[in-house]
Design an enzyme around this catalytic site. Structure first.
Site, PDB file in Angstrom:
ATOM      1  CG  PHE A 122       5.711  14.103   0.787  1.00 15.81           C
ATOM      2  CD1 PHE A 122       4.479  13.605   1.166  1.00 15.81           C
ATOM      3  CD2 PHE A 122       6.538  14.645   1.772  1.00 15.81           C
ATOM      4  CE1 PHE A 122       4.074  13.648   2.487  1.00 15.81           C
ATOM      5  CE2 PHE A 122       6.135  14.683   3.095  1.00 15.81           C
ATOM      6  CZ  PHE A 122       4.903  14.187   3.456  1.00 15.81           C
ATOM      7  CB  THR A 162       0.430   4.243  -3.293  1.00 15.05           C
ATOM      8  OG1 THR A 162      -0.806   4.116  -4.011  1.00 15.05           O
ATOM      9  CG2 THR A 162       1.441   3.338  -3.969  1.00 15.05           C
ATOM     10  CE1 TYR A 204       3.083   6.249  -7.329  1.00 11.01           C
ATOM     11  CE2 TYR A 204       0.883   5.315  -7.189  1.00 11.01           C
ATOM     12  CZ  TYR A 204       1.869   6.139  -6.680  1.00 11.01           C
ATOM     13  OH  TYR A 204       1.650   6.837  -5.531  1.00 11.01           O
TER      14      TYR A 204
HETATM   15  N1  UFG Z   1     -12.587   8.584 -12.347  1.00 17.32           N
HETATM   16  C1  UFG Z   1     -13.595   8.926 -13.226  1.00 17.32           C
HETATM   17  N2  UFG Z   1     -13.398  10.008 -13.999  1.00 17.32           N
HETATM   18  C2  UFG Z   1     -12.267  10.767 -13.973  1.00 17.32           C
HETATM   19  C3  UFG Z   1     -11.247  10.416 -13.062  1.00 17.32           C
HETATM   20  C4  UFG Z   1     -11.437   9.313 -12.257  1.00 17.32           C
HETATM   21  O1  UFG Z   1     -14.621   8.259 -13.307  1.00 17.32           O
HETATM   22  O2  UFG Z   1     -12.168  11.742 -14.745  1.00 17.32           O
HETATM   23  C5  UFG Z   1     -12.780   7.422 -11.484  1.00 17.32           C
HETATM   24  C6  UFG Z   1     -11.706   6.376 -11.659  1.00 17.32           C
HETATM   25  O3  UFG Z   1     -12.060   5.498 -12.692  1.00 17.32           O
HETATM   26  C7  UFG Z   1     -11.678   5.728 -10.272  1.00 17.32           C
HETATM   27  C8  UFG Z   1     -12.063   6.876  -9.335  1.00 17.32           C
HETATM   28  O4  UFG Z   1     -12.678   7.858 -10.155  1.00 17.32           O
HETATM   29  O5  UFG Z   1     -12.644   4.749 -10.195  1.00 17.32           O
HETATM   30  C9  UFG Z   1     -10.876   7.507  -8.634  1.00 17.32           C
HETATM   31  O6  UFG Z   1      -9.906   7.824  -9.616  1.00 17.32           O
HETATM   32  P1  UFG Z   1      -8.627   8.720  -9.304  1.00 17.32           P
HETATM   33  O7  UFG Z   1      -7.870   8.846 -10.582  1.00 17.32           O
HETATM   34  O8  UFG Z   1      -9.050   9.966  -8.608  1.00 17.32           O
HETATM   35  O9  UFG Z   1      -7.835   7.861  -8.248  1.00 17.32           O
HETATM   36  P2  UFG Z   1      -7.344   6.342  -8.364  1.00 17.32           P
HETATM   37  O10 UFG Z   1      -8.203   5.559  -7.433  1.00 17.32           O
HETATM   38  O11 UFG Z   1      -7.210   5.869  -9.735  1.00 17.32           O
HETATM   39  O12 UFG Z   1      -5.862   6.527  -7.846  1.00 17.32           O
HETATM   40  C10 UFG Z   1      -5.559   6.601  -6.512  1.00 17.32           C
HETATM   41  C11 UFG Z   1      -4.284   7.414  -6.328  1.00 17.32           C
HETATM   42  C12 UFG Z   1      -3.138   6.756  -7.041  1.00 17.32           C
HETATM   43  C13 UFG Z   1      -3.031   5.334  -6.565  1.00 17.32           C
HETATM   44  C14 UFG Z   1      -4.346   4.604  -6.722  1.00 17.32           C
HETATM   45  C15 UFG Z   1      -4.294   3.230  -6.121  1.00 17.32           C
HETATM   46  O13 UFG Z   1      -4.469   8.708  -6.821  1.00 17.32           O
HETATM   47  O14 UFG Z   1      -1.949   7.436  -6.755  1.00 17.32           O
HETATM   48  O15 UFG Z   1      -5.365   5.303  -6.048  1.00 17.32           O
HETATM   49  O16 UFG Z   1      -5.080   2.377  -6.872  1.00 17.32           O
HETATM   50  F1  UFG Z   1      -2.104   4.678  -7.299  1.00 17.32           F
END
Ligand code: UFG
Length: 331
Positions: free
Chosen positions: A73, A117, A141
């Site tokens: 992990f 991922t 990543y």
């Molecule tokens: N978001 C917001 N505000 C925030 C944080 C996130 O609007 O403060 C939105 C992002 O734009 C996105 C969604 O919420 O649309 C989810 O965002 P996260 O950062 O929680 O997660 P991600 O989808 O960006 O990332 C996840 C995993 C990563 C992986 C990715 C694959 O956490 O490890 O999916 O695309 F790489």
């Protein structure tokens, strides 16, 4: 015995706790760079950095006879950080894993479970995303994780290291017994940030973009409970140990239903209202590199690993995460 590398981190600590509960002997390797000693919950912890080849080799040499499976992990996992500092990502997420695999190979340890991922897919060409979807990651990543998936295919044919790569979509939720949960610093993930805005640990939550091609204009993601990720790891471990899996396999892990950022906020508002809490939302422009929709097709994991997600409901995921946030915030 199962060696859990990165067992002090978010997903790793839940896997350790519940493997232990299932009667499996577990020991943890972690360099504690982002993990927490308190999340290891009494398991034996070896503070080793996977980039330190000498320490890693001597650990595996000393313990080889007892090790059945290695679960990995220990990764850097922030997309934006990977764009700013790719060297750290390739060093840790590729070089570090090669050190682990080489130490396994030298000591004749042949079963490996790898955290991969959804970011290995890049911009989706169709939804839901199944295992046949092309893998064209759009950031370092995602590329670092895809590189290891490729390495694992070669290590399987050349060295007989059997592996299961589990591609998480959006991991979230917390231990239903509320002993451990998500504790990133800095926190960048949507659900913990929303709940920190509710608990008062931050003033608000920013919504990154309301102009996506989705019904309410906000991004859609597939949120999967960390306990269901644990179940998939346990199933993968059992398939490897019983030698049913020979080769390098990859599975997508999600619930198959997408929720928009606004929908997550709406359900969270309902849950925290029971504690008379509110969530202040601020609209911001799109965050760089966010695909509009990511939803998993996990049919193959369900068929081949007999994976049955038990906490698929978003409200349940949020309730567990909220219980944890209240504990951390001292509410
Ligand atoms: N978001 C917001 N505000 C925030 C944080 C996130 O609007 O403060 C939105 C992002 O734009 C996105 C969604 O919420 O649309 C989810 O965002 P996260 O950062 O929680 O997660 P991600 O989808 O960006 O990332 C996840 C995993 C990563 C992986 C990715 C694959 O956490 O490890 O999916 O695309 F790489």
């Amino acid at each position: 015995m199962v060696i859990v590398i990165g067992g002090a981190g978010y997903v790793g600590s839940h896997v350790c706790k519940y493997l232990g509960r299932a009667g499996v002997r577990v020991e943890v390797i972690d360099n504690l760079s982002t993990g927490n000693r308190s999340s290891v919950l009494g398991k034996r912890l070896h503070v080793i950095d996977i980039l330190n080849r000498r320490d890693l080799d001597s650990f595996f040499k000393e313990n080889a006879a007892d090790i059945d499976v290695v679960m990995h992990f220990a990764a850097k996992s922030l997309v934006s950080e990977s764009i700013d500092d790719p060297a750290v990502y390739y060093r840790n997420n590729v070089d570090g894993v090669l050190n682990v695999l080489d130490a396994m190979h030298k000591n004749n340890i042949n079963n490996f479970v790898f955290s991969s991922t959804a970011a290995t897919f890049g911009e989706p060409e169709y939804l839901p995303i199944d295992e046949n979807h092309s893998q064209k990651p759009i950031n370092p990543y995602g590329r670092s994780k895809l590189m290891v998936e490729e390495v694992l295919k070669d290590y399987s044919s050349a060295y007989g290291i059997n592996s299961v790569s589990l591609r998480y979509f959006n991991a979230c939720g917390a231990d239903p017994e509320n002993e451990i949960g998500e504790m990133h610093d800095p926190e960048t993930h949507l659900l913990p940030l929303i709940l920190q805005a509710a608990s008062g640990r931050r003033s608000d939550i920013c919504v990154f973009g309301r102009d996506y091609d989705t019904p309410d204009g906000t991004c859609i993601r597939d949120y999967v409970h960390v306990m269901d990720l644990y179940q998939a790891h346990e199933a993968a471990m059992r398939e490897l140990i019983t030698s049913k899996k020979k080769g390098a396999f990859s599975y997508n892990l999600g619930n198959g239903s997408g929720f928009s950022v606004q929908e997550v906020i709406d359900v969270a508002r309902k849950v925290v209202a029971e504690d008379n809490k509110t969530i202040k939302v601020i609209d911001k422009p799109r965050r760089c590199g966010d695909p509009a929709r990511l939803v998993a097709d996990s049919t193959i994991a369900k068929q081949e690993l007999r994976w049955i997600p038990r906490f698929a409901e978003l409200e349940v995921i949020i309730r567990h995460a909220w219980a944890w946030e209240k504990k951390v915030a001292g509410l």
